[in-house]
Design a protein around this motif. Structure first.
Motif, short mmCIF file in Angstrom:
data_model
loop_
_atom_site.label_atom_id
_atom_site.label_comp_id
_atom_site.label_asym_id
_atom_site.label_seq_id
_atom_site.Cartn_x
_atom_site.Cartn_y
_atom_site.Cartn_z
N UNK A 3 0.83 -1.19 0.00
CA UNK A 3 0.00 0.00 0.00
C UNK A 3 0.87 1.25 0.00
N UNK A 4 0.26 2.36 -0.42
CA UNK A 4 0.95 3.65 -0.39
C UNK A 4 0.04 4.63 0.35
N UNK A 5 0.63 5.72 0.78
CA UNK A 5 -0.15 6.71 1.54
C UNK A 5 0.29 8.11 1.17
N UNK A 6 -0.65 9.06 1.32
CA UNK A 6 -0.30 10.47 1.12
C UNK A 6 -1.24 11.34 1.95
N UNK A 7 -0.80 12.56 2.22
CA UNK A 7 -1.60 13.51 2.99
C UNK A 7 -2.68 14.11 2.10
N UNK A 8 -3.90 14.21 2.65
CA UNK A 8 -5.01 14.81 1.91
C UNK A 8 -5.81 15.73 2.84
N UNK A 9 -6.65 16.55 2.22
CA UNK A 9 -7.65 17.33 2.96
C UNK A 9 -9.00 16.70 2.67
N UNK A 10 -9.72 16.32 3.70
CA UNK A 10 -11.05 15.72 3.50
C UNK A 10 -12.03 16.40 4.42
N UNK A 11 -13.01 17.09 3.81
CA UNK A 11 -14.01 17.86 4.56
C UNK A 11 -13.35 18.85 5.51
N UNK A 12 -12.27 19.47 5.00
CA UNK A 12 -11.57 20.51 5.75
C UNK A 12 -10.64 19.98 6.83
N UNK A 13 -10.45 18.68 6.88
CA UNK A 13 -9.62 18.08 7.93
C UNK A 13 -8.40 17.40 7.32
N UNK A 14 -7.25 17.51 8.00
CA UNK A 14 -6.03 16.83 7.54
C UNK A 14 -6.17 15.33 7.78
N UNK A 15 -6.00 14.54 6.72
CA UNK A 15 -6.12 13.09 6.83
C UNK A 15 -4.99 12.42 6.05
N UNK A 16 -4.81 11.14 6.26
CA UNK A 16 -3.84 10.35 5.50
C UNK A 16 -4.62 9.33 4.67
N UNK A 17 -4.53 9.45 3.36
CA UNK A 17 -5.20 8.50 2.46
C UNK A 17 -4.29 7.30 2.25
N UNK A 18 -4.89 6.10 2.31
CA UNK A 18 -4.12 4.86 2.15
C UNK A 18 -4.66 4.13 0.92
N UNK A 19 -3.76 3.89 -0.06
CA UNK A 19 -4.14 3.26 -1.32
C UNK A 19 -3.58 1.84 -1.40
N UNK A 20 -4.41 0.90 -1.81
CA UNK A 20 -3.95 -0.47 -1.99
C UNK A 20 -4.91 -1.21 -2.90
N UNK A 21 -4.43 -2.31 -3.50
CA UNK A 21 -5.28 -3.15 -4.33
C UNK A 21 -6.36 -3.77 -3.46
N UNK A 22 -7.55 -3.92 -3.99
CA UNK A 22 -8.65 -4.47 -3.21
C UNK A 22 -8.26 -5.86 -2.69
N UNK A 23 -8.23 -5.97 -1.38
CA UNK A 23 -7.81 -7.21 -0.73
C UNK A 23 -8.54 -7.33 0.61
#
Length: 347
Positions: A3-23
């Motif tokens: 998996x990989x991760x990056x910083x995002x803004x979601x609904x005005x809040x700092x979050x960490x998005x985690x991307x991976x193949x469906x498993x």
């Protein structure tokens, strides 16, 4: 882990998005992480933007493991303040490291903008998430409160910073028979003498190692403890049996500066080596309890209480600021409890 991760803004809040193949296994694992959510619009799992998660998912830059330049200056100023107030070197080190942890967590936030809610968030997202002890959290609180007392013009209300609820842990106490076995275990006179001094005077390890020959008053049968914990002097009664042992020890070793010196004359005995002295004594006696040097101090206080010594005197002998600290020994004293007859005996 794929998996990989990056910083995002979601609904005005700092979050960490985690991307991976469906498993299925990976989905089950990320669901178990605190604060994990699925975004239907972004089609991604995301987590709170915390120091630990940044570290876990490898999105923390090397500079994020140290405070900001402002934080580094603040810690340096904090150290200078503590030195000027004559805090012990150990306290300065502990408080500085505790403050560093806090300021690393908020390295992107100006110190003047940090408020009480940030302290609560740090406790929840760092202390509790890492399952750190209440005593460590209390050290952090001490450091933060003192720091924001020194650093003016901030949003932190020192009086509103709460402390963790402490567990009511009873002190560990040995029986007199166990103490005697430990004190008699060593044939080496220095090793035996150090353990006897700790128990017979109720000393902390640091207090023993700071003793100098001039602190032994053989005329009044007392030990003078200089600059003990809290920068306080106090005296402890000296057993006549221990005084006789001290005379033999002094004749044999002839210490120069400190009463108990290591291999280098004029240098105090090493605290870690003293721990090993106790460990070896336990091995010789066959006692399997996880005994520490502080157990001997606890045992001294409890045995005094059981022999009828007034709690106020025990408080003075131990150097406690508050009587509440000393009162804990009433909960481990078994003298009164042993006199209570169990109703089972009447069955």
């Amino acid at each position: 882990m794929n998996w990989t991760a990056k910083l995002i803004k979601h609904k005005g809040e700092d979050r960490i998005a985690v991307f991976f193949e469906r498993d299925a296994e990976l989905i089950a694992r990320i669901k178990k992480l605190d604060g994990s959510l699925w975004s239907q619009t972004l089609k991604v799992w995301h987590l709170p933007d915390t120091y630990d998660y940044r570290k876990q998912f490898g999105i923390m830059s090397p500079e994020e493991s140290v405070p900001s330049a402002e934080g580094i200056d603040g810690i340096a100023q904090f150290k200078r303040y503590m030195k000027s107030k004559r805090y012990s070197e150990n306290t300065i080190k502990v408080y500085s490291e505790a403050l560093k942890s806090f300021l690393v967590f908020y390295r992107t936030k100006p110190i003047r903008e940090i408020d009480n809610d940030d302290v609560i968030r740090y406790n929840n997202d760092y202390i509790l998430r890492k399952d750190l002890s209440a005593s460590y959290q209390n050290q952090i609180v001490n450091a933060i409160k003192l720091f924001f007392l020194v650093i003016k013009d901030t949003k932190v209300d020192i009086e509103r910073i709460h402390r963790p609820k402490r567990a009511k842990v009873l002190p560990n106490v040995l029986s007199k028979e166990e103490v005697k076995l430990i004190l008699d275990a060593h044939s080496n006179i220095k090793h035996r003498m150090m353990l006897c001094m700790i128990y017979s005077c109720g000393l902390r390890c640091g207090e023993l190692l700071a003793l100098q020959p001039i602190h032994i008053d053989s005329k009044r049968n007392i030990v003078l403890l200089k600059n003990a914990k809290g920068k306080k002097d106090r005296i402890a009664p000296l057993s006549l049996k221990v005084l006789a042992m001290l005379r033999d020890y002094y004749t044999f070793y002839k210490p120069t500066t400190y009463l108990f010196e290591g291999h280098k004359p004029g240098k105090p005995y090493d605290a870690r080596t003293l721990q090993q002295v106790l460990k070896l004594a336990l091995e010789k006696t066959g006692i399997t309890k996880p005994v520490t040097l502080h157990w001997l101090r606890h045992s001294y206080a409890t045995h005094l209480l059981e022999s009828g010594t007034d709690l106020r005197y025990i408080q003075e002998l131990l150097g406690h600021n508050s009587s509440k600290t000393t009162e804990i020994y009433t909960h481990v004293s078994t003298k009164s409890i042993q006199q209570i007859k169990s109703p089972f005996d009447d069955l």
